[in-house]
Each structure stands twice: as structure tokens, then as C-alpha cells.
Design an enzyme around this catalytic site. Structure first.
Site, PDB file in Angstrom:
ATOM      1  N   SER A 241       0.826  -1.205   0.000  1.00  0.00           N
ATOM      2  CA  SER A 241       0.000   0.000   0.000  1.00  0.00           C
ATOM      3  C   SER A 241       0.860   1.254   0.000  1.00  0.00           C
ATOM      4  CB  SER A 241      -0.906   0.021   1.243  1.00  0.00           C
ATOM      5  OG  SER A 241      -1.719  -1.120   1.306  1.00  0.00           O
ATOM      6  N   SER A 279      -3.477  -3.757  -3.009  1.00  0.00           N
ATOM      7  CA  SER A 279      -2.770  -2.562  -2.537  1.00  0.00           C
ATOM      8  C   SER A 279      -3.774  -1.526  -2.066  1.00  0.00           C
ATOM      9  CB  SER A 279      -1.913  -1.979  -3.667  1.00  0.00           C
ATOM     10  OG  SER A 279      -1.136  -0.900  -3.212  1.00  0.00           O
ATOM     11  N   ASP A 281      -4.144   2.154  -1.791  1.00  0.00           N
ATOM     12  CA  ASP A 281      -3.583   3.424  -2.259  1.00  0.00           C
ATOM     13  C   ASP A 281      -4.597   4.515  -1.932  1.00  0.00           C
ATOM     14  OD1 ASP A 281      -1.760   1.634  -3.255  1.00  0.00           O
ATOM     15  OD2 ASP A 281      -2.418   1.803  -5.329  1.00  0.00           O
TER      16      ASP A 281
END
Length: 363
Positions: A241, A279, A281
């Protein structure tokens, strides 16, 4: 070669000038503090807390803010209320995944302690604290299951916050993070627009596949593969991340802050981030220009005209890209949980690769 920031290596991303410290603290009033834990017993822990104060009087004087989730496999508390009301009214913290609750509770306790008034009018609004705490997962290098982060660490990060140059790499919430299969962590940068507005970025990097890493447009990750610099074990090389916090002194309304936050994706893409499935983000942007005291029944605010936003978008993209690189270049090799080692990107070899691609330093 000693660890260095991007510009110290002659790597200039973008064309806009930086602020005095090339940091999020170039936005006047913004403070950053850390608590960093590195220990071998009773459990191996390499972790911490990063605290960002939009201004020192944030409990009494809120800021407009907006958030954007590029890929939502992660956590940032308080975002529903930001989407609803558009305000941040407490310090913003970043830590590891399992410590979000602990740090959030600490911010609430800190707010209760430091924002009490002796008397309250019945006409004053009820204050309910819904602070922003974000995370990335440091379980490859730190024994995250041991829950090593404490309220005391959050208090330390909050109380140590200061202006000026700030530490990068293995500090605060970024202590145990891995980026593009190198050692990652905390990074910062800033840009100043032609109209004189500053945009500062602070990132916590813990994402990305090695082969996707680009530095100044050069595909460094392809040539510094795992045969050159070993990669720590991970379930998926593109997992992980990134948290991005953007600050600006440009007068923005919440929807404009949200638009600014979205541009962090451009800087991430330039460095090699793709927003992989696993991930998180997640980005937040805030503006310090307007003073928003909750005990006032009406506010008079200033806002930037829409046609002026493009300069800020460009500044955000450039600052985020450089902040990511600074997080990599400052980070040092770390061996941690289960003997896993996250190697620092070798700066001398990286520069050799860049010169091979006809890159020349801007110094």
C-alpha cells in the site's frame, strides 16, 4: 554511497521549484512528528507512528479536506465524515495495519485532553472526534501480530511534531515498510506554483513490484532485479500500500481538496505504482488557507478559481513522485521478522543504470 535525497543525487523530477525544506512542512503551520520502535525482544518490532498536524490549533481551527481511494485495500478512518462535511479537525496519523485502532483511540484521548473548554454555551456544537488514522502493513519486517504500537507511541509522535526539515526512510509509521521490493518507508517533498502556492506531500510507501520501479523515467527496477539485489519474501510482489497526505496553502474548498488528492495517482504512476488489487492506495489533501472555527455560526471563506487548479495538480504529481523516491533513497537495509531482509536500493548501482540510459545529473 551514503543515503541521500533525490536532489542530492542530481535527480530532479518535474520542473516546478521546491519549498525551503522540500517537505510537507513548507506549507506554513504544518507540523510532523514521529515515534519509531526498533526492538528484538520480546518480539521483533520495526514499526511506529507518524503524526501530521495541519496546524497547531487544529482542535479549535479546522481545515477543509478531501480524500480519494485509488485502490481501497486498506484503511483510513474518518473518511466518511470528510466526504460528508469536508473538514479535518484533528492531527492525521499513519501507522501499521493492526495499530489503527490504538492510534485512533490515542488521538481521541489527546483531543479530549487538549480541546476541553472550561465552559460551553448550549449554542456551541457538540464536538465528536472522528480522527484520520491510515495504515500500511509492515508484517514482512515486523511481528505485526504482537501488536507492538502503544498509545504512548502515538502521544510521542503527536507531542514531537515540529516544522522544518523532517526525517525520511526508516522512521515513524514507515519504519518497517517495503517499496518496490527494496526498503521503503517515509518520504516527503514540496513544490511551489507560479502563483506562489505551496503543495507539500508526505508518503508512507509499502507497495510495488521491482520491475515496475522508475526513477526519473528510467526503468531502474528492471535492471536492479532480484538477481542483483535480493527481495524480501512476500506473498505477492505487487501487494502492499501507499498512503499520501497532501497539504497546500492555496484556498481550496473540500471538493477542490478531493480533486487535488486524486492527482497523487499521477506521481505514483510515474514511480511505477499501478494500484494493484491487494494494494491500499489512499490519499488525503487539506488546505490551510481558511480558518474554520466550529463555534462560529457562519464562515467567510476564500476559494481558488477552477482554471487555477491545474498548477496545483502538477505540483501534487511532482511532489508525490519525489516523495516516493526520497522514501526509497533515505531508507536503510533492515533485517527483521523471521530473518527477512529488505535491502536499501543501492544508490551507486542505480546511478550507473541511469547513466547507461543517457541520464545526466541535474547538478
Amino acid at each position: 554511497m551514503n543515503r541521500a535525497r533525490s536532489r542530492e543525487l542530481g535527480i530532479i523530477t518535474g520542473t516546478l521549484p521546491t519549498g525551503r525544506w522540500n517537505a510537507i512542512t513548507d506549507v506554513a503551520g504544518v507540523l510532523v512528528g514521529y515515534s519509531t520502535l526498533n526492538r528484538d525482544t520480546p518480539s521483533i518490532a520495526h514499526t511506529g507512528v507518524t503524526a501530521i498536524w495541519p496546524r497547531s490549533a487544529i482542535y479549535r481551527d479546522s481545515v477543509f479536506a478531501g480524500v480519494h481511494s485509488f485502490n481501497g485495500y486498506g484503511e483510513m478512518t474518518g473518511t466518511l465524515w470528510i466526504d460528508e462535511q469536508g473538514l479535518v479537525s484533528a492531527p492525521i496519523c499513519i501507522t501499521n495495519t493492526y495499530s489503527v485502532g490504538t492510534v485512533r483511540d490515542a488521538v481521541c484521548e489527546h483531543a479530549i485532553t487538549h480541546s476541553k473548554s472550561a465552559e460551553r454555551s448550549l449554542e456551541q456544537p457538540l464536538v465528536v472526534h472522528l480522527p484520520v488514522v491510515a495504515e500500511t502493513w509492515d508484517g514482512f519486517i515486523s511481528d505485526i501480530d504482537s501488536m507492538p504500537v502503544t498509545k504512548a507511541m502515538a502521544f510521542e509522535a503527536l507531542s514531537s511534531a515540529a516544522s522544518g526539515p523532517i526525517a525520511e526512510g526508516n522512521v515513524g509509521g514507515g519504519t518497517g515498510m517495503v517499496c518496490h521490493e527494496f526498503k521503503g518507508g517515509t518520504g516527503t517533498a514540496s513544490r511551489v506554483t507560479p502563483r506562489g502556492y505551496t503543495v507539500g506531500a508526505l508518503v508512507q510507501t509499502n507497495y510495488g513490484a521491482r520491475e515496475l520501479l522508475c526513477v526519473g523515467g528510467v526503468p531502474v527496477g528492471r535492471e536492479l532485479g532480484v538477481d542483483v539485489v535480493p527481495s524480501p519474501e512476500r506473498a505477492a510482489a505487487d501487494s502492499g500500500s501507499i498512503i499520501v497526505v497532501l497539504a497546500t496553502d492555496a484556498p481550496l474548498l473540500p471538493i477542490q481538496c478531493q480533486r487535488l488528492a486524486k492527482r497523487a495517482t499521477v506521481g505514483l504512476a510515474k514511480a511505477g505504482g499501478i494500484g494493484a488489487n491487494s494494494s491500499g492506495d489512499i490519499y488525503l489533501a487539506f488546505s490551510t488557507a481558511n480558518h474554520l472555527t466550529l463555534d462560529q455560526p457562519a464562515w467567510t471563506v476564500e476559494t481558488l478559481a477552477p482554471f487555477c487548479m491545474s498548477q496545483l495538480f502538477r505540483a501534487a504529481a511532482e511532489a508525490v513522485e519525489e516523495a516516493i523516491l526520497n522514501s526509497l533513497f533515505a531508507a536503510e537495509t533492515m533485517t527483521g521478522f523471521q530473518g527477512r531482509t529488505a535491502h536499501a536500493i543501492p544508490l551507486d548501482q542505480m546511478l550507473s543504470v541511469m547513466r547507461k540510459h543517457r541520464w545526466t545529473p541535474s547538478i
